[in-house]
Design a protein around this motif. Structure first.
Motif, PDB file in Angstrom:
ATOM      1  N   PRO A 159     -34.749  52.654  73.690  1.00 29.34           N
ATOM      2  CA  PRO A 159     -33.735  53.431  72.949  1.00 29.34           C
ATOM      3  C   PRO A 159     -32.330  52.856  73.090  1.00 29.34           C
ATOM      4  O   PRO A 159     -31.531  52.924  72.161  1.00 29.34           O
ATOM      5  N   LEU A 160     -32.062  52.247  74.249  1.00 32.83           N
ATOM      6  CA  LEU A 160     -30.722  51.717  74.501  1.00 32.83           C
ATOM      7  C   LEU A 160     -30.384  50.569  73.556  1.00 32.83           C
ATOM      8  O   LEU A 160     -29.242  50.396  73.147  1.00 32.83           O
ATOM      9  N   LEU A 161     -31.373  49.767  73.215  1.00 34.24           N
ATOM     10  CA  LEU A 161     -31.138  48.673  72.263  1.00 34.24           C
ATOM     11  C   LEU A 161     -31.306  49.166  70.834  1.00 34.24           C
ATOM     12  O   LEU A 161     -30.642  48.698  69.915  1.00 34.24           O
ATOM     13  N   LEU A 162     -32.218  50.125  70.658  1.00 36.29           N
ATOM     14  CA  LEU A 162     -32.552  50.541  69.301  1.00 36.29           C
ATOM     15  C   LEU A 162     -31.417  51.304  68.631  1.00 36.29           C
ATOM     16  O   LEU A 162     -31.067  51.016  67.486  1.00 36.29           O
ATOM     17  N   PHE A 163     -30.811  52.230  69.328  1.00 39.94           N
ATOM     18  CA  PHE A 163     -29.813  53.077  68.666  1.00 39.94           C
ATOM     19  C   PHE A 163     -28.611  52.287  68.152  1.00 39.94           C
ATOM     20  O   PHE A 163     -28.258  52.431  66.982  1.00 39.94           O
ATOM     21  N   ALA A 206     -20.908  36.390  76.411  1.00 39.98           N
ATOM     22  CA  ALA A 206     -21.129  37.812  76.180  1.00 39.98           C
ATOM     23  C   ALA A 206     -20.491  38.655  77.281  1.00 39.98           C
ATOM     24  O   ALA A 206     -19.899  39.703  77.015  1.00 39.98           O
ATOM     25  N   GLU A 207     -20.595  38.168  78.524  1.00 38.72           N
ATOM     26  CA  GLU A 207     -19.974  38.917  79.631  1.00 38.72           C
ATOM     27  C   GLU A 207     -18.476  39.044  79.419  1.00 38.72           C
ATOM     28  O   GLU A 207     -17.901  40.139  79.535  1.00 38.72           O
ATOM     29  N   ILE A 208     -17.832  37.925  79.095  1.00 35.77           N
ATOM     30  CA  ILE A 208     -16.381  37.958  78.924  1.00 35.77           C
ATOM     31  C   ILE A 208     -16.025  38.800  77.698  1.00 35.77           C
ATOM     32  O   ILE A 208     -15.075  39.587  77.726  1.00 35.77           O
ATOM     33  N   GLY A 209     -16.819  38.650  76.637  1.00 37.85           N
ATOM     34  CA  GLY A 209     -16.573  39.452  75.439  1.00 37.85           C
ATOM     35  C   GLY A 209     -16.645  40.933  75.738  1.00 37.85           C
ATOM     36  O   GLY A 209     -15.858  41.727  75.209  1.00 37.85           O
ATOM     37  N   LEU A 210     -17.566  41.301  76.613  1.00 35.02           N
ATOM     38  CA  LEU A 210     -17.697  42.721  76.950  1.00 35.02           C
ATOM     39  C   LEU A 210     -16.447  43.213  77.686  1.00 35.02           C
ATOM     40  O   LEU A 210     -15.986  44.340  77.459  1.00 35.02           O
ATOM     41  N   VAL A 211     -15.874  42.362  78.533  1.00 33.70           N
ATOM     42  CA  VAL A 211     -14.642  42.742  79.222  1.00 33.70           C
ATOM     43  C   VAL A 211     -13.521  42.967  78.198  1.00 33.70           C
ATOM     44  O   VAL A 211     -12.810  43.974  78.243  1.00 33.70           O
ATOM     45  N   TYR A 212     -13.399  42.036  77.255  1.00 32.56           N
ATOM     46  CA  TYR A 212     -12.359  42.183  76.234  1.00 32.56           C
ATOM     47  C   TYR A 212     -12.603  43.422  75.377  1.00 32.56           C
ATOM     48  O   TYR A 212     -11.664  44.108  74.973  1.00 32.56           O
ATOM     49  N   THR A 213     -13.881  43.730  75.075  1.00 30.46           N
ATOM     50  CA  THR A 213     -14.178  44.925  74.302  1.00 30.46           C
ATOM     51  C   THR A 213     -13.753  46.174  75.080  1.00 30.46           C
ATOM     52  O   THR A 213     -13.213  47.126  74.504  1.00 30.46           O
ATOM     53  N   THR A 214     -13.991  46.144  76.389  1.00 32.24           N
ATOM     54  CA  THR A 214     -13.577  47.277  77.216  1.00 32.24           C
ATOM     55  C   THR A 214     -12.057  47.444  77.148  1.00 32.24           C
ATOM     56  O   THR A 214     -11.555  48.569  76.999  1.00 32.24           O
ATOM     57  N   ILE A 215     -11.321  46.326  77.249  1.00 28.25           N
ATOM     58  CA  ILE A 215      -9.851  46.392  77.152  1.00 28.25           C
ATOM     59  C   ILE A 215      -9.456  46.978  75.798  1.00 28.25           C
ATOM     60  O   ILE A 215      -8.577  47.838  75.705  1.00 28.25           O
ATOM     61  N   LEU A 246     -23.905  47.385  72.061  1.00 27.85           N
ATOM     62  CA  LEU A 246     -24.795  46.286  71.680  1.00 27.85           C
ATOM     63  C   LEU A 246     -24.833  45.216  72.761  1.00 27.85           C
ATOM     64  O   LEU A 246     -25.899  44.738  73.150  1.00 27.85           O
ATOM     65  N   TYR A 247     -23.645  44.848  73.268  1.00 30.02           N
ATOM     66  CA  TYR A 247     -23.619  43.733  74.219  1.00 30.02           C
ATOM     67  C   TYR A 247     -23.859  44.188  75.647  1.00 30.02           C
ATOM     68  O   TYR A 247     -24.330  43.395  76.470  1.00 30.02           O
ATOM     69  N   ALA A 248     -23.588  45.455  75.953  1.00 31.44           N
ATOM     70  CA  ALA A 248     -24.036  45.985  77.240  1.00 31.44           C
ATOM     71  C   ALA A 248     -25.557  45.946  77.252  1.00 31.44           C
ATOM     72  O   ALA A 248     -26.182  45.588  78.267  1.00 31.44           O
ATOM     73  N   GLY A 249     -26.177  46.268  76.109  1.00 30.16           N
ATOM     74  CA  GLY A 249     -27.632  46.194  75.985  1.00 30.16           C
ATOM     75  C   GLY A 249     -28.120  44.770  76.177  1.00 30.16           C
ATOM     76  O   GLY A 249     -29.133  44.539  76.828  1.00 30.16           O
ATOM     77  N   TYR A 250     -27.370  43.815  75.633  1.00 25.47           N
ATOM     78  CA  TYR A 250     -27.740  42.400  75.782  1.00 25.47           C
ATOM     79  C   TYR A 250     -27.793  42.011  77.258  1.00 25.47           C
ATOM     80  O   TYR A 250     -28.747  41.397  77.722  1.00 25.47           O
ATOM     81  N   LEU A 251     -26.754  42.424  78.010  1.00 27.04           N
ATOM     82  CA  LEU A 251     -26.722  42.040  79.425  1.00 27.04           C
ATOM     83  C   LEU A 251     -27.812  42.766  80.210  1.00 27.04           C
ATOM     84  O   LEU A 251     -28.420  42.199  81.116  1.00 27.04           O
ATOM     85  N   LEU A 252     -28.078  44.023  79.833  1.00 26.36           N
ATOM     86  CA  LEU A 252     -29.151  44.769  80.492  1.00 26.36           C
ATOM     87  C   LEU A 252     -30.510  44.123  80.221  1.00 26.36           C
ATOM     88  O   LEU A 252     -31.349  44.003  81.114  1.00 26.36           O
ATOM     89  N   LEU A 253     -30.700  43.727  78.970  1.00 25.21           N
ATOM     90  CA  LEU A 253     -31.947  43.060  78.595  1.00 25.21           C
ATOM     91  C   LEU A 253     -32.140  41.813  79.442  1.00 25.21           C
ATOM     92  O   LEU A 253     -33.208  41.570  79.990  1.00 25.21           O
ATOM     93  N   ARG A 254     -31.066  41.045  79.579  1.00 24.71           N
ATOM     94  CA  ARG A 254     -31.155  39.823  80.390  1.00 24.71           C
ATOM     95  C   ARG A 254     -31.494  40.153  81.836  1.00 24.71           C
ATOM     96  O   ARG A 254     -32.258  39.452  82.466  1.00 24.71           O
ATOM     97  N   ALA A 255     -30.867  41.229  82.320  1.00 25.55           N
ATOM     98  CA  ALA A 255     -31.055  41.557  83.734  1.00 25.55           C
ATOM     99  C   ALA A 255     -32.485  41.995  84.031  1.00 25.55           C
ATOM    100  O   ALA A 255     -32.940  41.881  85.160  1.00 25.55           O
ATOM    101  N   THR A 256     -33.210  42.501  83.026  1.00 25.26           N
ATOM    102  CA  THR A 256     -34.540  43.037  83.307  1.00 25.26           C
ATOM    103  C   THR A 256     -35.665  42.100  82.872  1.00 25.26           C
ATOM    104  O   THR A 256     -36.823  42.437  83.059  1.00 25.26           O
ATOM    105  N   LEU A 257     -35.314  40.962  82.282  1.00 27.58           N
ATOM    106  CA  LEU A 257     -36.365  40.029  81.872  1.00 27.58           C
ATOM    107  C   LEU A 257     -36.669  39.068  83.008  1.00 27.58           C
ATOM    108  O   LEU A 257     -35.744  38.556  83.648  1.00 27.58           O
TER     109      LEU A 257
END
Lengths: 208, 224, 232
Positions: B167-171, C80-89, C121-132
């Motif tokens: 869901p975290l990626l899907l939404f 992506a990590e740096i982009g996420l920091v800038y998005t947070t700012i 979207l990019y927090a999801g990207y980093l999470l995806l990377r962390a769990t693969l």
């Protein structure tokens, strides 16, 4: 024929296979035995097109292996590669259909019979014993009459009679010109290879 | 072997398995109905919700319920290795994606119909002034959601946290579709809300993107 | 850090101080917003830089799938990590700006909404990377996701814009026309933020690459040792 050209593969940057060049000959029996973790299954998966080599290519008749090339390869891996919620007959029909076998239904029946599963054809594979699943897996790999058969421990989990009958099928396919490439650690078996191979430091070596 | 015939074989596989043991349908329909019910409580059993709100509730439930069921067929693929058997077949691998997409969309549509029935009963939305558009929203929503859910499920199939990650990626990926179907449903209920064409285009465009992009990258996702 | 990155750090630092001067002192206050307009320089510059960073992630993901090689994956992830920091700012400064101007921390302004979705979207990207698990698989799967995510961004922005413009909108973001001094400050800010991004990307990617090299050497040493043991 199936050929490997400079195939290397790494897992987590650890080289498993290095620079393997090898071409299969039609109607030849190959047996690969090597210690656990030496990359046997990895090699088989690359030859089957399930895994992409880090470097190098897998060729079918000189061209990179593509879906049309996969038509000529039959594979038995450790898992039976069937669906537990389909019956034996439905599984064979599905795979016969996917391989474009003419009259899939007929072929499925024929192969069930050859595998000695004609009574279990309408039973869900979930309820099969290990030996029955293994016979079904071999039937699934042979149903499209491949030119190359790749096997990972095909005699595992079978009783003596089952081993003999599967070994018999293999010899029969070889007599039709199929190249059989089997990974087994048990070498004193019912099945006699023409070429024995092993993996040494990630390279494929002919033993005898 | 034409791709079309392989597609039909693969579709038949999913439908047959689901018909035998309707795990996707049972999981997502029952969870979805429960969600509708709980939403009714959360909204203090409101008698008349505005059309925008009530259609948002419907789609939130359908989206969330779909993520509950979407891994069922990946699990079947992995259980005895049947999915790898299919990868071996002389079939363009994008066909595998399209077949799964269509079957998942069918199952989402089926459970979505059950949720919509519960939604009409429990939340008392106005009857659709434009039933055709309402049906279109349901169908196109199921199709678009099926596509993005199939893709995300393939990405997360090998992760350690797939139930959370899906869901975290899907939404976030599905936001354009979500807004589109919610607006279309609201419009079908209450035609004064206006501008359905933009949203028809939005939803169809999203489905078109789902047709093209996974075709480009799916092969890599499936290979080990 | 090598000499090259020290130079880059020096230039980025100097530009940063110059930007602070331009944004906080030199540029004129805006007619309606007064000094609050100064937040805008940071807000917009970081938003642009974030988009550039995600574009780099996208291109590197394409590079990985088309050309192969771990370098692409390293660049993709670091960017992506740096982009996420800038998005947070961007989100934080946007919120700080919205509070005094619109009297709310959050508004469903299309751009702000899109930025938040971008963050997810990019927090999801980093999470995806962390769990693969598995280096090669992680690289491929996260590249596929990065490509889809980036292609989705304009679609998201369009749909959110339609959604908000069809609703009665609290905020009219037809924008204000900037005098050259403000536009110049903004461009200067973007330039210095982007330079900082390049510096961070260089340092981060180099670190990650060296980590990979160490891992690779470790694996090679292990292989050699094994060979020696078995050879005896």
């Amino acid at each position: 024929m199936l050929a490997l050209e400079g195939v290397s593969k790494a897992f987590d940057l650890r080289p498993v296979l290095e620079e393997i060049d090898f071409t299969l000959a039609p109607g030849c029996r190959y047996l690969l035995s090597a210690p656990n973790g030496s990359g046997k299954t990895t090699l088989l998966r690359i030859m089957a097109g399930l895994s992409r080599p880090t470097r190098g290519r897998v060729l079918w008749n000189g061209a990179p292996l593509d879906p049309r090339g996969r038509r000529h390869i039959g594979v038995v891996l450790q898992q039976p590669m069937v669906y537990g919620d389909l019956t034996g007959e439905e599984n064979l029909r599905l795979f016969a259909g996917l391989y474009g076998v003419r009259d899939a239904r007929q072929a499925a029946r024929r192969w069930l019979e050859r595998a000695g599963l004609e009574d279990a054809g309408r039973t869900l594979v979930r309820h099969y014993s290990k030996g029955m699943r293994q016979r079904l897996a071999v039937a699934r790999a042979l149903i499209h009459e491949p030119a190359v058969l790749l096997l990972d421990e095909p005699l595992d989990g079978l009783d003596l009679e089952g081993r003999r009958s599967v070994a018999g099928w293999l010899d029969e396919t070889v007599s039709r010109g199929t190249a059989v490439f089997a990974v087994m650690h048990d070498t004193a078996s019912e099945w006699r290879p023409d070429v024995r191979l092993t993996l040494r430091w990630g390279r494929l070596v002919v033993v005898a | 072997m034409t791709g079309w015939r392989a597609f039909l074989h693969l579709l038949w596989r999913d439908v047959r398995i689901e018909a035998r043991r309707p795990q996707f349908f049972a999981a997502s329909a029952s969870f979805g109905v429960l969600l509708v019910f709980v939403t009714g409580i959360a909204l203090d059993a409101a008698e008349h919700l505005p059309a925008e709100w009530v259609s948002g509730v419907l789609w939130l439930d359908i989206f969330y319920a779909a993520t509950v069921g979407v891994h069922r067929h990946d699990f079947k693929d992995q259980e005895w290795g049947g999915g790898e058997g299919v990868l071996l077949a002389p079939v363009d691998r994008s066909m595998i994606f399209y077949a799964r997409w269509v079957s998942v969309s069918l199952f989402i549509a089926a459970s979505g119909l059950v949720m919509a029935a519960a939604w009409f009963l429990l939340l008392n939305p106005p009857p659709p002034a434009q039933p055709g558009l309402f049906a279109f929203a349901l169908g196109a929503g199921a199709l678009g959601l099926g596509g993005v859910a199939t893709f995300v499920a393939a990405l997360t199939a090998h992760t350690r946290l797939r139930d959370v990650l899906t869901p975290l990626l899907l939404f976030p990926l599905a936001i354009p579709l979500f807004i589109g179907v919610v607006r279309l449903t609201a419009y079908a209920l209450e035609p004064t809300l206006g501008h359905p064409r933009v949203w028809v285009a939005d939803v169809l465009g999203y489905i078109a993107a789902m047709l093209v992009v996974p075709w480009l990258v799916y092969e890599w996702v499936m290979e080990g | 850090m090598n000499r090259w990155s020290w130079w880059l750090a020096g230039v980025a630092g100097a530009l940063g101080f110059a930007f602070l001067y331009l944004a906080l002192i030199w540029s004129p206050p805006e007619q309606q917003m007064g000094d609050l307009v100064r937040i805008m320089y940071f807000h917009v510059a970081s938003a642009w830089t974030a988009l550039c960073a995600f574009f780099v992630t996208f291109v590197a993901a394409l590079g990985l799938l088309l050309r192969g090689g771990e370098r692409w994956d390293v660049v993709s992830a670091c960017s992506a990590e740096i982009g996420l920091v800038y998005t947070t700012i961007t989100l934080v400064t946007g919120s700080l700006w919205a509070r005094p101007i619109w009297n709310t921390w959050w508004t469903w302004d299309p751009r702000l909404t899109t930025t938040l979705i971008l963050w997810f979207l990019y927090a999801g990207y980093l999470l995806l990377r962390a769990t693969l698990t598995g280096f090669e698989r992680r690289a491929k799967i996260s590249a596929a996701y990065a490509i889809i995510a980036f292609i989705d961004v304009p679609i998201i922005h369009m749909s959110v814009t339609w959604w908000r413009s069809i609703h009665p909108s609290v905020v009219d973001d037809s924008g204000f026309h900037m005098p050259p001094s403000m536009a110049g400050t903004l461009m200067f800010g973007f330039l210095s933020f982007f330079l900082l991004y390049l510096l961070l990307l260089w340092l981060r990617a180099r670190g990650a690459w060296q980590k990979l090299e160490i891992l690779r050497l470790g694996q090679a040493v292990r292989g050699l040792r094994l060979r020696e043991e078995r050879g005896r």
